[in-house]
Design an enzyme around this catalytic site. Structure first.
Site, PDB file in Angstrom:
ATOM      1  CE  LYS A 125      -2.956   0.526   3.577  1.00  0.00           C
ATOM      2  NZ  LYS A 125      -2.870   1.756   4.357  1.00  0.00           N
ATOM      3  CB  SER A 126       3.787   2.272   2.046  1.00  0.00           C
ATOM      4  OG  SER A 126       3.205   2.143   3.312  1.00  0.00           O
ATOM      5  NE  ARG A 173       6.113   6.672   0.897  1.00  0.00           N
ATOM      6  CZ  ARG A 173       5.264   6.386   1.887  1.00  0.00           C
ATOM      7  NH1 ARG A 173       4.225   5.604   1.669  1.00  0.00           N
ATOM      8  NH2 ARG A 173       5.455   6.877   3.103  1.00  0.00           N
ATOM      9  CD  GLN A 199       0.358   8.095   7.258  1.00  0.00           C
ATOM     10  OE1 GLN A 199      -0.222   8.923   7.961  1.00  0.00           O
ATOM     11  NE2 GLN A 199      -0.179   6.936   6.954  1.00  0.00           N
ATOM     12  CG  ASP A 213       0.725  -0.102   9.493  1.00  0.00           C
ATOM     13  OD1 ASP A 213       0.251   0.750  10.266  1.00  0.00           O
ATOM     14  OD2 ASP A 213       1.230   0.185   8.389  1.00  0.00           O
ATOM     15  CE  LYS A 241      -0.381   3.978  13.048  1.00  0.00           C
ATOM     16  NZ  LYS A 241       0.396   4.714  12.045  1.00  0.00           N
ATOM     17  NE  ARG A 278      -5.249  -0.314  13.009  1.00  0.00           N
ATOM     18  CZ  ARG A 278      -4.561  -0.125  11.899  1.00  0.00           C
ATOM     19  NH1 ARG A 278      -3.241  -0.048  11.930  1.00  0.00           N
ATOM     20  NH2 ARG A 278      -5.179  -0.042  10.739  1.00  0.00           N
TER      21      ARG A 278
HETATM   22  C1  S3P Z   1       2.539   4.723   6.331  1.00  0.00           C
HETATM   23  C2  S3P Z   1       3.076   5.102   7.527  1.00  0.00           C
HETATM   24  C3  S3P Z   1       2.557   4.658   8.833  1.00  0.00           C
HETATM   25  C4  S3P Z   1       1.637   3.445   8.688  1.00  0.00           C
HETATM   26  C5  S3P Z   1       0.666   3.616   7.560  1.00  0.00           C
HETATM   27  C6  S3P Z   1       1.398   3.804   6.244  1.00  0.00           C
HETATM   28  C7  S3P Z   1       3.141   5.244   5.083  1.00  0.00           C
HETATM   29  O1  S3P Z   1       1.819   5.703   9.412  1.00  0.00           O
HETATM   30  O2  S3P Z   1       0.941   3.211   9.883  1.00  0.00           O
HETATM   31  O3  S3P Z   1      -0.170   2.474   7.453  1.00  0.00           O
HETATM   32  O4  S3P Z   1       2.837   4.717   3.995  1.00  0.00           O
HETATM   33  O5  S3P Z   1       3.930   6.195   5.163  1.00  0.00           O
HETATM   34  P1  S3P Z   1       2.514   6.860  10.325  1.00  0.00           P
HETATM   35  O6  S3P Z   1       3.379   7.663   9.451  1.00  0.00           O
HETATM   36  O7  S3P Z   1       1.347   7.632  10.859  1.00  0.00           O
HETATM   37  O8  S3P Z   1       3.249   6.095  11.389  1.00  0.00           O
END
Ligand code: S3P
Length: 432
Positions: free
Chosen positions: A22-23, A27, A169, A315, A342, A346
């Site tokens: 997903k990340s 991007r 993030q 996560d 989150k 959680r």
């Molecule tokens: C993510 C960063 C994490 C993670 C999220 C995805 C990212 O969040 O929990 O699921 O893709 O940069 P945080 O930056 O709030 O820790």
């Protein structure tokens, strides 16, 4: 409202390839959209979160073709080629989408508004508003919560920013604004977090220096289109890793799993608990470590989760709660207060859900104390949180009786096809 029933299952067997990361998918769309030329993304996550990000750029005039499932051809418009969106941009459930877009949009010539669903509308945005404002951005919110109204035509300047919380993030939002800023932008983190933005910027040809816990770039360069292959998401693999560990007789192969060390803290925790997880065929794909994982059933024992690995498995706590509740002895989690902001709180949601299944669990402000034992059947509410829903489904597979889980529709944000894939390797779960 979609509910699931997860029932006592046999061993997990066979092989699975969980959907794309997903990340990385978020991007890849963002950088390809503001690059010059055409980029091809394969292994793209067809989840609601990442599709919302793709729609956001389509709304800003970027042509994105989908010739096949999990594939996108992005016709980049260059750093200054985005057009004003005709309506507010809906980020859905995606914190990553909203926070990274906030950074990118802070540097545009046009005004924009970011909105989200009920869960995202409760998530803290001051953590990005504050540093972006220091850079010269103008962002209005309702007391730090979405929607975010981002003013265009601002002159941004680079900053040197020490993040108060470890957050990829926030780091990424600042770096993306830094592309549009005068001078150098430098970020440092209290604990290193996933570095996908940094390595992908480099892959798109932007000069950037980065190391463990810091990154530095300057404005005024160009991004050049490139092709991105997205590995399978470790966070999605995590449900299968724990399910195969807990279900007696299991032997499961997980293919192409992204093994970035800033994501795989769960492996360290599970191995310390006694899990049998082997890595085979380790390789590097576009700078990212990837491996196939072979997971065999093993009895687990409780541990004190080392505080320093918390950001590397941020996560994975919902599924770790399930592993801990099935282990022998006590597991203590500390230093994980971020879990409360989150997609749901959680800690509270998993404590409530597991208690409903007969688990003894004590909530603390920044973690939990979990007594290992057995799961009874029962009813548990996922509170609309995708990762809690899938974790509770894994609990059902090793429970004494069926577990009914409510509010599971959001699983499609990160893991479309979870139920079918779980069924394919032996988990008895039904979506109703
Ligand atoms: C993510 C960063 C994490 C993670 C999220 C995805 C990212 O969040 O929990 O699921 O893709 O940069 P945080 O930056 O709030 O820790």
């Amino acid at each position: 409202m979609i509910d699931w029933i997860s029932s006592p299952s046999g061993p997990l067997r066979g092989e699975v390839r969980v959907p794309g990361d997903k990340s990385i998918s978020h991007r890849a769309i963002m950088l390809a959209a503001i690059a010059e030329g055409t980029s091809r993304i394969t292994g793209f996550l067809e989840g609601e979160d990442t599709r919302a990000t793709a729609r956001a750029f389509a709304q800003m005039g970027v042509r994105i073709d989908a010739p096949a499932p999990s594939e996108r051809i992005v016709h980049g418009v260059g750093l200054h080629g985005l057009r004003a969106p005709d309506a507010p941009i809906d980020c859905g459930n995606a914190g990553t989408g909203m926070r990274l877009l906030a950074g990118l949009l802070a540097g545009q010539e046009f005004d924009s508004t970011l909105t989200g669903d009920a869960s995202l509308s409760k998530r803290p945005m001051r953590r990005v508003i504050e540093p972006l404002t220091r850079m010269g951005a103008k962002i209005e919110s309702s007391e730090g919560l979405p929607p975010l109204r981002i003013a265009g035509k601002r002159t941004l300047r680079g900053i040197d920013y020490a993040l108060p919380v470890a957050s990829a993030q926030v780091k990424s939002a600042i770096l993306l604004a830094g592309l549009y800023a005068d001078g150098a932008t430098r970020v440092s983190e209290p604990h290193p977090t996933r570095d996908y933005t940094e390595s992908m910027l480099r892959a798109f040809g932007w000069p950037i220096e980065f190391g463990s816990g810091w990154a530095k770039l300057s404005g005024g360069h160009r991004l050049r289109a490139t092709d991105i292959r997205v590995p399978a998401d470790f966070s999605s693999a995590a449900f299968f890793i724990v399910a195969a560990t807990l279900a007696p007789g299991s032997e499961l192969l997980l293919r192409d799993v992204g093994m970035n060390p800033r994501r795989t803290g769960l492996l360290r925790a599970l191995r310390a608990m006694g899990a049998d997880i082997r890595e085979s065929n380790p390789r590097t794909q576009a700078g990212e470590a990837i491996a196939d994982l072979i997971v065999r059933h093993a009895p687990l024992r409780g541990i004190d989760v080392p505080i320093e690995i918390v950001p590397d498995m941020i996560d994975e706590f919902p599924i770790l709660f399930v592993a801990a509740a099935a282990a022998q002895g006590t597991t203590r989690i500390r230093g994980a207060a971020e879990l409360r902001v989150k997609e749901s709180d959680r800690i509270a949601v998993m404590a409530r859900g597991l208690r409903a299944l007969g688990v003894r669990i004590e909530e603390t402000p920044d973690g939990a104390i979990i007594e290992g034992g057995k799961f009874t059947g029962g009813e548990a509410d996922s509170a609309g949180d995708h990762r809690c829903a899938m974790s509770l489904a894994v609990a059902g597979a090793i429970a004494d009786a069926p577990v009914r889980i409510s509010d599971c529709a959001n699983v499609a944000t990160s893991f479309p096809g979870f139920v079918e894939l779980a069924q394919s390797c032996g988990v008895v779960v039904l979506a109703g």
